[in-house]
Design a protein around this motif. Structure first.
Motif, PDB file in Angstrom:
ATOM      1  N   ASP A  90      51.305 -58.342  33.141  1.00 15.65           N
ATOM      2  CA  ASP A  90      51.966 -59.494  33.751  1.00 15.65           C
ATOM      3  C   ASP A  90      50.948 -60.419  34.424  1.00 15.65           C
ATOM      4  O   ASP A  90      51.040 -61.647  34.315  1.00 15.65           O
ATOM      5  N   LEU A  91      49.965 -59.810  35.102  1.00 17.46           N
ATOM      6  CA  LEU A  91      48.952 -60.601  35.795  1.00 17.46           C
ATOM      7  C   LEU A  91      48.053 -61.335  34.793  1.00 17.46           C
ATOM      8  O   LEU A  91      47.749 -62.515  34.969  1.00 17.46           O
ATOM      9  N   LEU A  92      47.648 -60.652  33.738  1.00 17.31           N
ATOM     10  CA  LEU A  92      46.831 -61.318  32.718  1.00 17.31           C
ATOM     11  C   LEU A  92      47.608 -62.422  32.010  1.00 17.31           C
ATOM     12  O   LEU A  92      47.045 -63.470  31.677  1.00 17.31           O
ATOM     13  N   ARG A 104      41.979 -73.312  34.448  1.00 21.09           N
ATOM     14  CA  ARG A 104      41.394 -72.295  35.343  1.00 21.09           C
ATOM     15  C   ARG A 104      42.512 -71.429  35.931  1.00 21.09           C
ATOM     16  O   ARG A 104      43.688 -71.769  35.835  1.00 21.09           O
ATOM     17  N   ILE A 105      42.111 -70.334  36.544  1.00 22.22           N
ATOM     18  CA  ILE A 105      43.057 -69.415  37.186  1.00 22.22           C
ATOM     19  C   ILE A 105      43.194 -69.818  38.653  1.00 22.22           C
ATOM     20  O   ILE A 105      42.196 -70.126  39.315  1.00 22.22           O
ATOM     21  N   THR A 121      38.662 -57.676  35.955  1.00 19.90           N
ATOM     22  CA  THR A 121      37.690 -58.748  36.191  1.00 19.90           C
ATOM     23  C   THR A 121      36.740 -58.917  35.007  1.00 19.90           C
ATOM     24  O   THR A 121      36.133 -59.971  34.854  1.00 19.90           O
ATOM     25  N   GLN A 122      36.653 -57.891  34.146  1.00 15.57           N
ATOM     26  CA  GLN A 122      35.817 -58.023  32.950  1.00 15.57           C
ATOM     27  C   GLN A 122      36.330 -59.127  32.016  1.00 15.57           C
ATOM     28  O   GLN A 122      35.603 -59.595  31.143  1.00 15.57           O
ATOM     29  N   TYR A 123      37.590 -59.534  32.208  1.00 15.92           N
ATOM     30  CA  TYR A 123      38.185 -60.561  31.361  1.00 15.92           C
ATOM     31  C   TYR A 123      38.044 -61.970  31.945  1.00 15.92           C
ATOM     32  O   TYR A 123      38.656 -62.912  31.442  1.00 15.92           O
ATOM     33  N   LEU A 124      37.252 -62.122  33.006  1.00 12.24           N
ATOM     34  CA  LEU A 124      37.085 -63.416  33.651  1.00 12.24           C
ATOM     35  C   LEU A 124      35.742 -64.049  33.277  1.00 12.24           C
ATOM     36  O   LEU A 124      34.747 -63.355  33.122  1.00 12.24           O
ATOM     37  N   ARG A 132      38.221 -68.644  34.393  1.00 12.05           N
ATOM     38  CA  ARG A 132      39.124 -68.710  33.244  1.00 12.05           C
ATOM     39  C   ARG A 132      39.251 -67.305  32.675  1.00 12.05           C
ATOM     40  O   ARG A 132      38.395 -66.472  32.879  1.00 12.05           O
ATOM     41  N   LEU A 133      40.280 -67.097  31.916  1.00 15.77           N
ATOM     42  CA  LEU A 133      40.445 -65.842  31.188  1.00 15.77           C
ATOM     43  C   LEU A 133      39.627 -65.954  29.905  1.00 15.77           C
ATOM     44  O   LEU A 133      39.669 -66.988  29.226  1.00 15.77           O
ATOM     45  N   THR A 134      38.885 -64.924  29.568  1.00 14.89           N
ATOM     46  CA  THR A 134      38.078 -64.948  28.345  1.00 14.89           C
ATOM     47  C   THR A 134      38.983 -64.954  27.125  1.00 14.89           C
ATOM     48  O   THR A 134      40.130 -64.500  27.177  1.00 14.89           O
TER      49      THR A 134
END
Length: 182
Positions: A90-92, A104-105, A121-124, A132-134
């Motif tokens: 849900d957060l992603l 941006r987030i 956080t590895q997806y940022l 941003r999300l990768t």
């Protein structure tokens, strides 16, 4: 994309339904065990010949009780994994939507992500505009989580099977005890 998201949500709903059924089965087993323990005590007190069979049945009940506890623990673990996975997903999803809409987030989403799901956080990616999300973050997260869910589901199924085996042994032992008491 959205198809993967819907499939993922359906998979989470299906797994949650399986979990609910398994928990109901475990609860029924606990109630049956409680009733059978009282019956064994009454038979053992009234019939000397049933003492040996009652001991065997008591051991079978203990085994079934332990199997029920292990099954319940595995199901609780499975539920915890599902809850965590859904929260992360849900957060992603929110982060992806913010990235798509604003580039941006938001600070709130970023703080929640870092506090509650530091592994995400590895997806940022930090850009001049903010985080941003990768690319492919949701798909990667889903793939990783599906493997973890499958392992937990397998463990829960093994525990449920052990409970069913213990229940079968207990019923046989109780039948022998009843026969010996007659």
């Amino acid at each position: 994309g959205r198809t993967g998201s819907k499939q993922y949500q359906q998979a989470v709903q299906d797994l949650t339904a399986e979990y609910t059924k398994a928990m109901a089965t475990a609860e029924d087993a606990r109630a049956a065990i409680a009733g059978m323990e009282a019956e064994i005590e009454r038979l053992a007190a009234g019939y000397e010949a049933a003492a040996k069979s009652a001991d065997t049945a008591a051991e079978a009940i203990q085994d079934a009780t332990e199997a029920a506890e292990q099954s319940s623990a595995q199901l609780q673990n499975f539920r915890g994994i599902l809850d965590s996975m859904k929260g992360g997903y849900d957060l992603l999803t929110a982060a992806q939507q913010e990235t798509d809409e604003q580039g941006r987030i938001s600070a709130d989403t970023l703080i929640t992500l870092m506090d509650k799901y530091p592994e995400l956080t590895q997806y940022l990616t930090l850009t001049a505009n903010g985080y941003r999300l990768t690319e492919g973050a949701l798909a990667d997260y889903i793939a990783v989580q599906q493997a973890e869910v499958q392992i937990a589901l397998n463990d829960a199924q093994k525990a449920a099977n052990a409970l069913l085996t213990a229940e079968g042994t207990k019923v046989k032992a109780l039948n022998l005890t009843t026969a010996a008491a007659k």
